[in-house]
Design a protein around this motif. Structure first.
Motif, short mmCIF file in Angstrom:
data_model
loop_
_atom_site.label_atom_id
_atom_site.label_comp_id
_atom_site.label_asym_id
_atom_site.label_seq_id
_atom_site.Cartn_x
_atom_site.Cartn_y
_atom_site.Cartn_z
N SER A 136 0.71 -1.06 0.11
CA SER A 136 -0.02 0.14 0.03
C SER A 136 0.99 1.10 0.01
O SER A 136 2.09 1.16 0.11
CB SER A 136 -0.80 0.04 1.24
N ASN A 164 -9.11 8.68 -11.97
CA ASN A 164 -10.26 7.56 -11.80
C ASN A 164 -9.59 6.28 -11.24
O ASN A 164 -10.02 5.25 -11.14
CB ASN A 164 -11.03 7.07 -13.04
N LEU A 165 -8.16 6.30 -10.98
CA LEU A 165 -7.43 5.26 -10.37
C LEU A 165 -7.86 4.91 -8.91
O LEU A 165 -8.14 5.92 -8.22
CB LEU A 165 -6.21 5.34 -10.56
N SER A 166 -7.90 3.68 -8.64
CA SER A 166 -8.10 3.29 -7.33
C SER A 166 -6.66 3.73 -6.51
O SER A 166 -5.81 3.96 -7.19
CB SER A 166 -8.40 1.91 -7.08
N GLU A 167 -6.78 3.55 -5.24
CA GLU A 167 -5.64 3.76 -4.45
C GLU A 167 -4.63 2.73 -4.74
O GLU A 167 -3.43 3.02 -4.92
CB GLU A 167 -5.89 3.82 -2.66
N ARG A 168 -4.91 1.39 -4.98
CA ARG A 168 -3.93 0.50 -5.18
C ARG A 168 -3.39 0.66 -6.57
O ARG A 168 -2.15 0.57 -6.80
CB ARG A 168 -4.72 -0.92 -4.99
N GLU A 169 -4.30 1.23 -7.39
CA GLU A 169 -3.70 1.64 -8.88
C GLU A 169 -2.75 2.70 -8.97
O GLU A 169 -1.66 2.69 -9.63
CB GLU A 169 -4.84 1.59 -9.98
N LYS A 170 -3.03 3.63 -7.95
CA LYS A 170 -1.97 4.94 -8.03
C LYS A 170 -0.74 4.47 -7.39
O LYS A 170 0.34 5.03 -7.97
CB LYS A 170 -2.75 5.89 -6.96
#
Length: 248
Positions: free
Chosen positions: A45, A102-108
């Motif tokens: 994370s 539009n990215l999720s926190e994981r994708e960021k």
């Protein structure tokens, strides 16, 4: 063992060093930088103190031109498993290929981790052009403008990593590596400070960059790592010439 790890062992990226802490400081600092950097990339994370929106939400620095990198040492070979794209993911994001909003926190974090991994690999390519002994040699002479500039950039990279990385769980590898690197940063800043600045002399580093040895307000870790790595690359050819002249 992966080719990159084999390359690291061959060039002194990891493992034991000489007992003379004065002469081998640069190689110990470089090894500690990689330890923190690699541990950082292993996190699942977001591990940075600066939020993802600030790190990924500003335009990246312009990519270096061929002229900018013309002084890079062409004799050094890259580690076998290092892949460097022509256009970084961050550049692609701002070219419209990746929609950060539009990215999720994981994708960021996955995006930031890819960029950080790319920068680490580029630093490994820079280091692969000379040995740890040569790095120590070029940075041990306090009267050397070039050596002090290289050391100053390494210290700046190290300080950026220690300031921006969350320590994580007490006793975790990342926590331990950051504490070790923080001690080396303190020592490294003192070494740079001892450089003779009388008569208006200054380091190449301080005349080419504005970051200095602190993270300026609004500056993010990715920008600092990229700027310092680019400066090291620009100094590679001169570094090789100085090393070769010292053996003649």
């Amino acid at each position: 063992m992966s080719p990159l790890l084999q390359q690291q062992d061959a060039n002194g990226f990891s493992g034991s060093f000489h007992t003379d802490n004065t002469s081998d400081f640069a190689s110990r600092l470089y090894s500690s930088i990689l330890n923190v950097w690699t541990s950082l990339l292993c996190q699942e994370s977001w591990p940075l103190r600066t939020s993802a929106s600030l790190v990924l939400g500003r335009p990246p620095n312009p990519m270096p031109s061929e002229e900018d990198l013309g002084s890079m040492d062409q004799e050094g070979e890259s580690p076998a498993d290092v892949h460097i794209s022509d256009v970084s993911l961050q550049q692609q994001a701002f070219l419209g290929n990746v929609d950060i909003v539009n990215l999720s926190e994981r994708e960021k974090w996955d995006l930031a981790r890819s960029i950080l991994g790319d920068e680490r690999d580029r630093l490994c390519v820079w280091k692969s052009s000379f040995t740890s002994e040569e790095l120590n040699q070029i940075t041990s002479n306090e009267s050397s403008l070039l050596g002090t500039s290289i050391l100053e950039s390494l210290v700046s990279i190290a300080e950026g990593l220690t300031m921006e990385t969350k320590l994580g769980a007490l006793g975790s590898p990342l926590h331990q590596h950051v504490l070790i690197l923080a001690e080396l940063v303190t020592e490294g800043k003192q070494r740079v400070k001892e450089f003779d600045r009388e008569d208006g002399r200054d380091t190449i580093h301080s005349t080419c960059t504005t970051a200095g040895n602190i993270l300026l307000e609004g500056e993010d870790l990715l920008s600092r790592l990229r700027d310092e790595r680019l400066l090291l690359e620009k100094l590679s050819y001169t570094t090789r010439l100085e090393l070769e002249s010292s053996t003649e």
